[in-house]
Design a protein around this motif. Structure first.
Motif, PDB file in Angstrom:
ATOM      1  N   ARG A   1       0.840  -1.210   0.000  1.00  0.00           N
ATOM      2  CA  ARG A   1       0.000   0.000   0.000  1.00  0.00           C
ATOM      3  C   ARG A   1       0.869   1.251   0.000  1.00  0.00           C
ATOM      4  NH1 ARG A   1      -2.905  -3.040   4.018  1.00  0.00           N
ATOM      5  NH2 ARG A   1      -4.765  -3.995   3.111  1.00  0.00           N
ATOM      6  N   TRP A   2       1.954   1.229   0.770  1.00  0.00           N
ATOM      7  CA  TRP A   2       2.837   2.397   0.803  1.00  0.00           C
ATOM      8  C   TRP A   2       3.537   2.567  -0.541  1.00  0.00           C
ATOM      9  CZ3 TRP A   2       7.782   3.865  -0.092  1.00  0.00           C
ATOM     10  CH2 TRP A   2       8.136   5.145   0.349  1.00  0.00           C
ATOM     11  N   THR A   3       3.979   1.466  -1.144  1.00  0.00           N
ATOM     12  CA  THR A   3       4.642   1.541  -2.443  1.00  0.00           C
ATOM     13  C   THR A   3       3.695   2.076  -3.504  1.00  0.00           C
ATOM     14  OG1 THR A   3       6.017  -0.364  -1.816  1.00  0.00           O
ATOM     15  CG2 THR A   3       5.953   0.231  -4.150  1.00  0.00           C
ATOM     16  N   PHE A   4       2.427   1.660  -3.446  1.00  0.00           N
ATOM     17  CA  PHE A   4       1.432   2.186  -4.383  1.00  0.00           C
ATOM     18  C   PHE A   4       1.311   3.698  -4.212  1.00  0.00           C
ATOM     19  CE2 PHE A   4      -2.831   3.524  -5.548  1.00  0.00           C
ATOM     20  CZ  PHE A   4      -3.009   2.920  -6.784  1.00  0.00           C
ATOM     21  N   LYS A   5       1.312   4.155  -2.980  1.00  0.00           N
ATOM     22  CA  LYS A   5       1.231   5.597  -2.712  1.00  0.00           C
ATOM     23  C   LYS A   5       2.415   6.323  -3.323  1.00  0.00           C
ATOM     24  CE  LYS A   5       0.935   8.900   1.121  1.00  0.00           C
ATOM     25  NZ  LYS A   5       0.944   9.059   2.605  1.00  0.00           N
ATOM     26  N   LEU A   6       3.587   5.711  -3.287  1.00  0.00           N
ATOM     27  CA  LEU A   6       4.777   6.312  -3.883  1.00  0.00           C
ATOM     28  C   LEU A   6       4.610   6.482  -5.388  1.00  0.00           C
ATOM     29  CD1 LEU A   6       7.817   7.143  -3.852  1.00  0.00           C
ATOM     30  CD2 LEU A   6       8.357   4.705  -4.056  1.00  0.00           C
ATOM     31  N   TYR A   7       4.074   5.469  -6.054  1.00  0.00           N
ATOM     32  CA  TYR A   7       3.917   5.503  -7.504  1.00  0.00           C
ATOM     33  C   TYR A   7       2.725   6.355  -7.931  1.00  0.00           C
ATOM     34  CZ  TYR A   7       7.432   1.891  -8.376  1.00  0.00           C
ATOM     35  OH  TYR A   7       8.613   1.213  -8.477  1.00  0.00           O
ATOM     36  N   ASP A   8       1.739   6.485  -7.067  1.00  0.00           N
ATOM     37  CA  ASP A   8       0.564   7.312  -7.383  1.00  0.00           C
ATOM     38  C   ASP A   8       0.915   8.769  -7.094  1.00  0.00           C
ATOM     39  OD1 ASP A   8      -1.938   8.385  -7.828  1.00  0.00           O
ATOM     40  OD2 ASP A   8      -2.811   7.610  -5.964  1.00  0.00           O
ATOM     41  N   ILE A   9       1.643   9.394  -7.987  1.00  0.00           N
ATOM     42  CA  ILE A   9       2.255  10.702  -7.738  1.00  0.00           C
ATOM     43  C   ILE A   9       1.227  11.785  -7.434  1.00  0.00           C
ATOM     44  CG2 ILE A   9       3.650  12.532  -8.763  1.00  0.00           C
ATOM     45  CD1 ILE A   9       5.157  10.372 -10.317  1.00  0.00           C
ATOM     46  N   ASN A  10       0.113  11.815  -8.179  1.00  0.00           N
ATOM     47  CA  ASN A  10      -0.870  12.880  -7.949  1.00  0.00           C
ATOM     48  C   ASN A  10      -1.926  12.505  -6.916  1.00  0.00           C
ATOM     49  OD1 ASN A  10      -2.505  11.093  -9.281  1.00  0.00           O
ATOM     50  ND2 ASN A  10      -2.915  12.400 -11.049  1.00  0.00           N
ATOM     51  N   GLY A  11      -1.827  11.306  -6.352  1.00  0.00           N
ATOM     52  CA  GLY A  11      -2.705  10.909  -5.261  1.00  0.00           C
ATOM     53  C   GLY A  11      -4.164  10.723  -5.635  1.00  0.00           C
ATOM     54  N   ASP A  12      -4.441  10.363  -6.898  1.00  0.00           N
ATOM     55  CA  ASP A  12      -5.838  10.208  -7.311  1.00  0.00           C
ATOM     56  C   ASP A  12      -6.350   8.775  -7.179  1.00  0.00           C
ATOM     57  OD1 ASP A  12      -4.490   8.984  -9.347  1.00  0.00           O
ATOM     58  OD2 ASP A  12      -5.476  10.079 -10.982  1.00  0.00           O
TER      59      ASP A  12
END
Length: 292
Positions: free
Chosen positions: A202-213
């Motif tokens: 989940r944290w890694t996904f947050k890293l890759y989801d740059i604009n947080g959408d």
């Protein structure tokens, strides 16, 4: 029974194959790092009592009552750990208690949470190290992006870590205010080091989801891949390197975008990563310092 076993495989830490951390001898300005008896005494005295002990059975009360006799021993042991870059094998173990959350079906494993009880002497050591880290790297209680980039640059001196550190900082910055509190920093590091595979993903996904959408686009994946290449010392805007980077992005994006709709959701990301043995193993030993 199979349902319970499968559930707790995901939420409990697996055996960590990493045997040692880098030996710590000096601070960036060259000063020798060592634990003093005064630091040990103060930390022991500040520790809470009437708490369950770890696997060694040693209560905080025991440490308080015997500190004058054992203070030199503990101080020397902590300094040996710093110099050697390792800790006693027994400190790596914890006792896990499973507690009912107070709601939900009692036969549903999701209605329970796990608490890991660590040895109290390890807690003393980690509290001392935490205070040293805060005093040296975070004296004001917060870390700003420039300071964060400086810290990252020390770990990756042969590459350009600035861009990747920027994205990592954004993922750490839970309040999106341009500053990371020392507490938030430790909480996130704890998740990455000791959290379940699901928490790390989940944290890694947050890293890759740059604009947080809530989803990862091909462009976002490409930006992280470029940042990782620069971090590892590869030159930007080189024709061959750029071609390889694009091929890598296409290959990874196709693998993660399960329904091929042009975006990667967190569900697709977790499902795809869990099916990949290499990724799963890297998360188990935290061999993922440069991303997936």
């Amino acid at each position: 029974m199979d349902k319970w076993e499968e559930h707790f495989k995901g939420v409990l830490n697996l055996e960590n194959e990493t045997q040692a951390f880098p030996a710590i001898n000096t601070t960036p300005d060259g000063n020798i790092i060592q634990v003093t008896p005064e630091e040990v005494r103060a930390t022991v005295n500040q520790s809470k009592v009437k708490r369950a002990p770890g696997p060694d059975g040693i209560h905080t009360e025991h440490l308080k009552e015997t500190q004058e006799m054992l203070l030199p021993f503990w101080t020397n042991l902590f300094n040996v750990c710093l110099r050697s870059g390792t800790i006693p094998e027994k400190w790596r173990r914890s006792s896990v208690n499973i507690l009912y959350k107070g709601k939900g079906q009692t036969n549903d494993p999701n209605s329970y949470r796990c608490i890991a009880l660590e040895n109290n002497i390890l807690k003393i050591f980690m509290k001392i190290l935490t205070k040293k880290l805060q005093d040296s790297e975070c004296p004001e209680g917060v870390v700003h992006e420039d300071s964060f980039k400086d810290i990252y640059a020390k770990f990756f001196p042969h590459g350009n870590s600035s861009l990747y550190a920027h994205y990592v900082f954004k993922a750490f910055d839970v309040n999106s205010n341009g500053a990371i509190s020392f507490r938030d920093l430790l909480v996130t590091l704890s998740t990455l080091l000791r959290g379940s595979i699901y928490e790390k993903l989940r944290w890694t996904f947050k890293l890759y989801d740059i604009n947080g959408d809530g989803c990862i686009t091909r462009s976002e994946l490409g930006e992280i891949v470029v940042a990782i290449h620069e971090l590892m010392g590869r030159r930007a805007h080189q024709v061959e390197d750029d071609r390889k980077a694009r091929e890598q992005v296409d290959r990874v994006f196709k693998k993660l975008d399960l329904n091929q709709d042009g975006v990667i959701t967190i569900e697709e990301f977790i499902e795809s990563c869990l099916k990949d043995e290499v990724i799963t193993k890297s998360l188990q030993v935290l061999d993922s310092g440069t991303g997936l």
